[in-house]
Design a protein around this motif. Structure first.
Motif: not given
Length: 375
Positions: A11, A37-38, A41-42, A83, A87
């Protein structure tokens, strides 16, 4: 030749690549696995990144709680990031190159960036957004999580659709983090606040499985491993511009960095664009100045001292510390957790916490520089 080459496709790197491209700078992003893929967990406080679009929000829990030795309702909106949506929001205008940087050579008029496969990219300015490297002499926050069906998570949290920022009940050596993901599942994460070096993930995994077993649960879904370097010092000025975790943008006492990195991408790109006509060295210096004005350096130092004070406390006092922190007025909590350039708010929060705390906690806080500044 690209104007700006950015290493790191997370990110932070993508936010800065988008911002630079929008200012007319030819920008290349180097990503080791562009299609991956990210997996992390944000989460973030909504007031930290008001520009975040709804398409990048997976879940907005109806309430947020913290537990020291008692429950505390947190009067701030907490968000879980989608995510894929994040993105999509951050992409656009820049080129992406698959690869990993092996060497960087700064010349008088530009920089050569060599990739592991032998390719060389010419850049006016090189940015390192590839993250902070774990080292034995740095504090780390580590965590091991499992994704459970929401109905199972109710055995750990009394209320549905509730984010538990930290739960120290039942343990003095770490806390549980519980986060609804917006898709009928919940992330439960056994977390070590800070250690040097970080607590091994295998130990945290064993603790989480024991906690789940005691509640009659088993880990059946996706697992998550977290390792965050906390106490990166302010980088020295140089031709390489660090950004994101590599630049010390991780909050030393909380481990959060996403909102800060995304928010700072715009002013950093502004500084690069304004200094561009004066050459790469001037652009790099301007970027560093935008990242680290004197107020931000002061607050970063205060936060690092806060980290060391927490790590110096006996484990049984850490939940007591957080009991008092979460009784502070919300503006003071926000100042310490999110006020990156708020020197007066940070020192006021530290002083107020010192006054509230019992002597057994207070004696571990006496060396806080914020107390000296507030007298």
């Amino acid at each position: 030749m690209a104007d700006v080459v950015i290493a790191g496709g997370g990110p932070a790197g993508r936010a800065l690549a988008r911002a630079c491209a929008r200012r007319g700078l030819a920008t290349v992003l180097i990503d080791p696995a562009p299609g991956r893929r990210w997996r992390a967990t944000y989460g973030l406080w909504a007031d930290e990144l008001p520009s975040l679009p709804e398409s990048a929000v997976a879940c907005a829990p109806s309430s947020a709680l913290a537990f020291g030795t008692a429950p505390h309702v947190l009067d701030r909106q907490y968000l879980v990031v989608d995510n894929a949506g994040l993105r999509t929001w951050l992409d656009g205008g820049h080129d992406v190159v698959a690869g990993t940087v092996s060497a960087v050579d700064h010349g008088g008029q530009g920089t050569s960036v060599r990739l592991e496969d032998g390719r060389v990219l010419a850049a006016g300015l090189y940015v390192d957004a590839s993250g902070a490297r774990p080292r034995g002499d740095r504090y780390e926050q580590t965590a091991f999580g499992a994704v459970l069906p929401a109905e199972d998570a109710l055995r750990l949290v009394d209320e549905p659709d509730t984010a538990v920022f930290m739960d120290w009940r039942g343990t003095e050596s770490g806390f549980l983090y519980v986060l609804p993901l917006g898709d009928g599942t919940v992330l439960v994460e056994e977390t070590s606040l800070a250690r040097k070096p970080g607590l091994p993930l295998e130990l945290l995994a064993a603790r989480l499985r024991a906690r789940l077993k005691a509640a009659g649960l088993a880990s059946r879904g996706r697992e998550e491993r977290v390792r965050i370097v906390l106490d990166v010092p302010v980088p020295r000025r140089g031709r390489t511009v660090p950004f994101g975790a590599a630049a010390g943008l991780v909050h030393p006492a909380t481990g959060y960095s996403l909102a800060t990195s995304v928010r700072l991408a715009e002013p950093v790109a502004d500084s690069i664009a304004l200094a561009w006509d004066r050459g790469p060295a001037a652009a790099a210096s301007a970027a560093h100045g935008a990242l680290w004005p004197s107020s931000a350096r002061t607050v970063h130092g205060l936060r690092r001292h806060g980290l060391r004070a927490l790590c110096g406390m006996p484990p049984e006092l850490v939940p007591v510390f957080f009991d008092h922190f979460f009784t502070l007025p919300v503006p003071l909590q926000r100042a310490f957790t999110s006020g990156r350039e708020d020197v007066s708010g940070t020192t006021e929060a530290m002083s107020a916490l010192f006054r509230l705390a019992p002597w057994k906690v207070r004696k571990h806080l006496i060396g806080w520089p914020g107390l000296r500044r507030s007298r």
